[in-house]
Motif scaffolding. Structure first.
Motif, PDB file in Angstrom:
ATOM      1  N   ARG A 144     -11.293  -5.457   0.147  1.00 25.25           N
ATOM      2  CA  ARG A 144     -10.206  -5.629   1.152  1.00 25.25           C
ATOM      3  C   ARG A 144     -10.220  -5.177   2.910  1.00 25.25           C
ATOM      4  NH1 ARG A 144      -9.524  -0.461  -2.122  1.00 25.25           N
ATOM      5  NH2 ARG A 144      -9.277   0.619   0.041  1.00 25.25           N
ATOM      6  N   LEU A 183       0.256  -1.067   0.197  1.00 22.82           N
ATOM      7  CA  LEU A 183      -0.079  -0.073   0.142  1.00 22.82           C
ATOM      8  C   LEU A 183       1.136   1.212   0.189  1.00 22.82           C
ATOM      9  CD1 LEU A 183      -2.334  -1.373   2.552  1.00 22.82           C
ATOM     10  CD2 LEU A 183      -3.174  -1.317   0.651  1.00 22.82           C
ATOM     11  N   SER A 243     -13.288  -3.026   5.379  1.00 22.63           N
ATOM     12  CA  SER A 243     -14.321  -4.095   6.515  1.00 22.63           C
ATOM     13  C   SER A 243     -15.109  -2.922   6.290  1.00 22.63           C
ATOM     14  CB  SER A 243     -13.594  -3.994   7.665  1.00 22.63           C
ATOM     15  OG  SER A 243     -12.674  -4.783   7.547  1.00 22.63           O
ATOM     16  N   TYR A 263      -8.426  -0.620  16.585  1.00 16.20           N
ATOM     17  CA  TYR A 263      -7.477  -0.564  15.611  1.00 16.20           C
ATOM     18  C   TYR A 263      -6.196  -0.586  16.661  1.00 16.20           C
ATOM     19  CZ  TYR A 263     -10.227  -0.418  11.186  1.00 16.20           C
ATOM     20  OH  TYR A 263     -11.152  -0.160  10.220  1.00 16.20           O
TER      21      TYR A 263
HETATM   22  C1  LIG Z   1      -5.549  -0.488   6.606  1.00 15.26           C
HETATM   23  C2  LIG Z   1      -6.511  -0.617   4.975  1.00 15.26           C
HETATM   24  C3  LIG Z   1      -7.343  -1.415   4.887  1.00 15.26           C
HETATM   25  C4  LIG Z   1      -7.727  -2.015   5.650  1.00 15.26           C
HETATM   26  O1  LIG Z   1      -9.199  -1.130   6.069  1.00 15.26           O
HETATM   27  P1  LIG Z   1      -9.687  -2.309   7.837  1.00 15.26           P
HETATM   28  O2  LIG Z   1     -11.169  -0.714   8.742  1.00 15.26           O
HETATM   29  O3  LIG Z   1      -8.573  -3.018   8.802  1.00 15.26           O
HETATM   30  O4  LIG Z   1     -10.625  -3.094   6.857  1.00 15.26           O
HETATM   31  C5  LIG Z   1      -8.536  -1.118   3.279  1.00 15.26           C
HETATM   32  N1  LIG Z   1      -6.843  -0.814   2.293  1.00 15.26           N
HETATM   33  C6  LIG Z   1      -6.588   0.301   2.350  1.00 15.26           C
HETATM   34  C7  LIG Z   1      -5.603   1.505   1.739  1.00 15.26           C
HETATM   35  C8  LIG Z   1      -5.821   0.353   3.256  1.00 15.26           C
HETATM   36  O5  LIG Z   1      -4.959   1.249   4.674  1.00 15.26           O
END
Ligand SMILES: *Cc1c(COP(=O)(O)O)cnc(C)c1O
Length: 368
Positions: free
Chosen positions: A218, A90, A203, A350
């Motif tokens: 994701r 990411l 989520s 988190y």
């Molecule tokens: C952390 C993140 C996620 C996952 O998010 P959750 O809220 O933990 O499901 C998805 N996409 C990106 C770009 C993230 O930084």
């Protein structure tokens, strides 16, 4: 595992991680909530602190073929655990990192136009994910960069787009006007770019409904039991339990104070149990004089400041036979989870989960 048990027996605190619950959360999200989408797993920050070397294979076995990590190092580490999975990073591909990406077969999330240009030159046939900023002002191509990219078909032809993604700022607030706004911006941008699997929902985004799902969802947090629906009952199974040993129990007279700063004064003669968990274990100092633990199923309040290695509980109402040195208190269990503990500390699940300790004896349950 006998070695696990031996470590656990002498440890001050034990973090139990339920791999079966992680797999169950995966299946629940996929089957019941996003049946039409391909599901990727976000396992950044060592799978939210749970240990990606154990979590990665469990999710792969449950059917996950695409993983997201945050940093290049996390990607390189996960590649060793999962030789075959697709792994995306990411944080993106900063100049000079392209070779490391290729060598570990990692997929960069291209976050600005410069990254797109460099990747197209370095590896025109290796997959990349394009990240568009639709309203977070954090990572991803800005609107003007999307304009320039859309107007450059030659450049687009030299990038193998595995997906086009964006990220929601307010997915955990279902009625927030920012959600439909970002959705509309994302759709408009997709319409101007080559066809590729699209991904918007993490989520909480999954729970906004199918309009937000596109081809790839994701989730991270929900897999690990964090409530994706703040303020509502948690639809996910808890994945962690934390128990810690009482080190000492003492009688304290009325008028005496507990801990650093003398922030809690006993109003009556009381019994205080000192427990082997502190802020160095991720039990945040902001939870001083807040929140609670359970002894044999009965809740007892935290009193006094959380210190580095210790916290103190008022166990006046608990039988001496149950609150004694060596006995366990439950800090996190099925009825008091990371979101509850986070709430007491003034933060979110988190942060609570990702900070949970490097010092705990860890026991993985449900492993085969
Ligand atoms: C952390 C993140 C996620 C996952 O998010 P959750 O809220 O933990 O499901 C998805 N996409 C990106 C770009 C993230 O930084």
């Amino acid at each position: 595992m006998p070695s696990d048990r031996k470590v656990a027996a002498r440890a001050g605190a034990i973090l139990e991680i339920d791999l079966r619950a992680v797999a169950a959360n995966w299946r629940r999200l996929q089957r019941e909530l996003a049946p039409g989408a391909r599901m990727a797993a976000v396992v950044k920050a060592d799978a939210y602190g749970l240990g990606v070397a154990r979590i990665g294979p469990i999710l792969a076995r449950a059917g996950c073929g695409l993983f997201f990590v945050a940093t290049l190092d996390e990607g390189v580490a996960l590649r060793k655990v999962l030789p075959k999975a697709a792994i995306a990073v990411l944080d993106g591909a900063l100049a000079g990192s392209e070779t490391v990406f290729a060598r570990a077969r990692l997929i960069p999330v291209l976050n600005d136009l410069g990254q797109v240009v460099r990747w197209s030159k370095a590896h025109p046939r290796k997959p990349a994910i394009l990240h568009l900023d639709t309203g977070m002002a954090r990572l991803g191509l800005s609107r003007t960069e999307v304009d320039r990219l859309a107007a450059d078909p030659a450049l687009l032809a030299r990038v193998d787009l595995a997906a086009i993604m964006s990220h929601l700022a307010c997915a955990d607030e279902p009625r927030h006007p920012k959600n439909p706004e970002q959705l509309a911006r994302f759709r408009a941008a997709l319409a101007r770019l080559p066809k590729a699997p699209a991904s918007l929902a993490s989520s909480s985004g999954i729970f906004l409904g199918p309009a937000y799902h596109f081809e790839i969802v994701r989730p991270g947090a929900a897999l690990f039991g964090i409530n994706p629906l703040p303020g509502q009952p948690n639809p996910m199974q808890p994945t962690v339990a934390l128990k810690a040993k009482i080190l000492q129990v003492r009688d304290v007279d009325a008028g005496e104070t507990v801990g650093y700063g003398a922030t809690h004064r006993m109003e009556r003669p009381s019994r205080i149990a000192t427990v082997a968990v502190g802020y160095a274990d991720g039990w945040l100092r902001s939870a001083s004089n807040r929140g609670s633990a359970a002894i044999a199923g009965r809740r007892v309040p935290v009193v006094g400041r959380i210190s580095m290695d210790l916290l103190t509980l008022d166990v006046t109402g608990i039988e001496a036979g149950q609150a004694k040195p060596g006995a366990y208190v439950d800090l996190l269990d099925d009825s008091y989870g990371v979101d509850d503990a986070a709430d007491a500390a003034g933060t979110i699940g988190y942060e609570m989960l990702t900070l949970l300790g490097r010092r705990y004896a860890r026991i993985y349950r449900g492993a085969r």
